[in-house]
Motif scaffolding. Structure first.
Motif, PDB file in Angstrom:
ATOM      1  N   VAL A 130       0.668  -1.282  -0.117  1.00  0.00           N
ATOM      2  CA  VAL A 130      -0.088  -0.245  -0.275  1.00  0.00           C
ATOM      3  C   VAL A 130       1.017   1.722   0.154  1.00  0.00           C
ATOM      4  O   VAL A 130       1.885   1.247   1.135  1.00  0.00           O
ATOM      5  CB  VAL A 130      -1.285  -0.180   1.325  1.00  0.00           C
ATOM      6  N   PRO A 131       0.983   1.761  -0.918  1.00  0.00           N
ATOM      7  CA  PRO A 131       1.575   3.164  -0.943  1.00  0.00           C
ATOM      8  C   PRO A 131       1.621   4.224  -0.128  1.00  0.00           C
ATOM      9  O   PRO A 131       2.862   4.522   0.740  1.00  0.00           O
ATOM     10  CB  PRO A 131       0.929   3.495  -2.102  1.00  0.00           C
ATOM     11  N   GLY A 132       1.058   3.832   1.060  1.00  0.00           N
ATOM     12  CA  GLY A 132       0.383   5.029   2.242  1.00  0.00           C
ATOM     13  C   GLY A 132       1.101   4.693   3.168  1.00  0.00           C
ATOM     14  O   GLY A 132       1.794   5.662   4.292  1.00  0.00           O
ATOM     15  N   GLY A 137       6.396   7.375   8.813  1.00  0.00           N
ATOM     16  CA  GLY A 137       7.249   8.017   8.869  1.00  0.00           C
ATOM     17  C   GLY A 137       7.145   7.129   9.868  1.00  0.00           C
ATOM     18  O   GLY A 137       6.820   6.258  10.218  1.00  0.00           O
ATOM     19  N   ILE A 138       8.471   7.796  11.473  1.00  0.00           N
ATOM     20  CA  ILE A 138       8.452   7.050  12.123  1.00  0.00           C
ATOM     21  C   ILE A 138       7.350   6.569  13.324  1.00  0.00           C
ATOM     22  O   ILE A 138       6.121   7.801  13.184  1.00  0.00           O
ATOM     23  CB  ILE A 138       9.508   6.792  13.367  1.00  0.00           C
ATOM     24  N   ASP A 139       6.786   5.528  14.037  1.00  0.00           N
ATOM     25  CA  ASP A 139       5.815   5.385  15.057  1.00  0.00           C
ATOM     26  C   ASP A 139       5.633   6.354  16.257  1.00  0.00           C
ATOM     27  O   ASP A 139       6.752   6.163  16.939  1.00  0.00           O
ATOM     28  CB  ASP A 139       4.956   4.212  15.057  1.00  0.00           C
ATOM     29  N   LEU A 166       3.789  17.401  12.955  1.00  0.00           N
ATOM     30  CA  LEU A 166       3.035  16.868  13.673  1.00  0.00           C
ATOM     31  C   LEU A 166       2.333  16.055  12.808  1.00  0.00           C
ATOM     32  O   LEU A 166       2.033  14.609  12.823  1.00  0.00           O
ATOM     33  CB  LEU A 166       2.661  17.652  14.711  1.00  0.00           C
ATOM     34  N   ARG A 167       1.979  16.343  11.558  1.00  0.00           N
ATOM     35  CA  ARG A 167       0.665  15.796  11.204  1.00  0.00           C
ATOM     36  C   ARG A 167       1.548  15.644   9.368  1.00  0.00           C
ATOM     37  O   ARG A 167       0.451  14.217   8.669  1.00  0.00           O
ATOM     38  CB  ARG A 167      -0.129  17.149  10.043  1.00  0.00           C
ATOM     39  N   ASN A 168       2.790  15.487   9.799  1.00  0.00           N
ATOM     40  CA  ASN A 168       2.928  15.179   8.068  1.00  0.00           C
ATOM     41  C   ASN A 168       3.058  13.602   8.285  1.00  0.00           C
ATOM     42  O   ASN A 168       4.243  12.654   9.254  1.00  0.00           O
ATOM     43  CB  ASN A 168       4.531  15.755   7.737  1.00  0.00           C
ATOM     44  N   GLN A 169       2.352  12.637   7.645  1.00  0.00           N
ATOM     45  CA  GLN A 169       2.488  10.554   7.843  1.00  0.00           C
ATOM     46  C   GLN A 169       4.140  10.682   7.453  1.00  0.00           C
ATOM     47  O   GLN A 169       4.752   8.983   8.196  1.00  0.00           O
ATOM     48  CB  GLN A 169       1.086  10.386   7.420  1.00  0.00           C
ATOM     49  N   SER A 170       4.191  10.863   6.341  1.00  0.00           N
ATOM     50  CA  SER A 170       6.171  10.673   6.124  1.00  0.00           C
ATOM     51  C   SER A 170       7.003  10.701   6.794  1.00  0.00           C
ATOM     52  O   SER A 170       7.464  10.373   6.982  1.00  0.00           O
ATOM     53  CB  SER A 170       6.298  11.531   4.995  1.00  0.00           C
TER      54      SER A 170
END
Length: 287
Positions: A130-132, A137-139, A166-170
């Motif tokens: 899944v591309p997303g 990024g880090i958990d 903070l919102r950037n999922q990468s």
């Protein structure tokens, strides 16, 4: 939008209620919810749910090695039923997007409110297909998320606004609009503060707050039924979604900054030295 704590809680709920049960069939009510075609959705029929995990804000249901990966987006939700209606849903009717039937008659619906349909479902052999998920990024609740790691992420972000980082999922996986509001309020930081300019002490405090806020949210959600998670999240917010109400820390009025498709909330006294940030939407109206 369901964020890390709610998705983790949904995963825990499914581990308790779905693991060990076989999939009878899956009905699609909104065809554009399905983002993959190989393996086909029908491949899940007859397979047993062997595990449920989370990747950022993605929910991963493992069915004998074939993964049903779900992203609930802004307005999606999972609704469990111990006795699911056996009737196939009518396509395009109401908020229902997809229905998963288990062999014992239980199962769940994936629903999405509103007109902007972003809920996404993938059937893959590995969640990283899944591309997303591959871009995550880090958990923030993983052992690798240390103060030093966060410091490096903020330096790399340069003068980007801390709210966006903070919102950037990468960059950091799982924090969305609501919990970033809560984190910044607890850390007493302006949403517009440049990420790389935080002092060592501010970075350490921000790290502590991120972990504490998410851990506390997980604790509140533990053991709740899927239907109760939204209300639990909403009632726990100090500033997010509370525009015009008093800040629980200083009693100043919680303010809002609005954009074309989103908004965030903050407390001027706690976060911006008393300065009221310009509301982009209101500013346009006054021109």
């Amino acid at each position: 939008m369901p964020e890390l704590p709610e998705v983790e809680a949904l995963g825990a709920f499914l581990r308790e209620h779905a693991v060990g049960k076989a999939v009878k069939r899956i009905d699609v009510a909104t065809i554009n919810v399905l983002k993959t075609f190989d393996p086909p959705l029908t491949a899940l029929g007859g397979l047993t749910v062997t595990g449920v995990s989370r990747h950022g804000k993605f929910l991963d249901i493992n069915c004998d090695g074939v993964h049903l990966v779900i992203h609930l987006a802004r307005a999606g939700w999972l609704r469990w039923s111990d006795s699911l209606s056996p009737r196939p849903p009518k396509p395009g009717k109401g908020p229902l997007a997809l229905r998963v039937h288990l062999v014992d008659g239980s199962g769940f619906d994936l629903t999405e409110a509103g007109t902007r349909k972003k809920l996404a479902v993938y059937v893959v052999r590995d969640a990283s297909d899944v591309p997303g998920v591959a871009r995550l990024g880090i958990d923030p609740l993983g052992p690798e998320f240390t103060v030093e790691h966060l410091h490096g992420l903020l330096r790399a972000a340069g003068r980007a606004q801390i709210k966006g980082v903070l919102r950037n999922q990468s960059v950091i996986a799982g924090i969305g609009n609501a919990y970033s509001d809560e984190v910044l309020h607890a850390a007493r930081l302006s949403p517009f503060h440049p990420a790389s300019t935080l002092s060592d002490d501010e970075v350490a405090d921000l790290h502590r707050v991120i972990v504490d806020e998410l851990t506390s949210a997980l604790t509140r959600a533990a053991g709740l039924a899927a239907r109760d998670l939204k209300d639990s999240k909403r009632s726990s917010m100090r500033v997010h979604g509370r525009t015009g109400q008093p800040c629980p820390v200083c009693q100043d009025t919680v303010r809002e900054v609005s954009f074309s498709d989103s908004s965030f909330q903050y407390c001027p006294t706690c976060q911006t030295g008393g300065k009221v940030l310009a509301d982009r939407r209101l500013s346009r109206l006054l021109k």
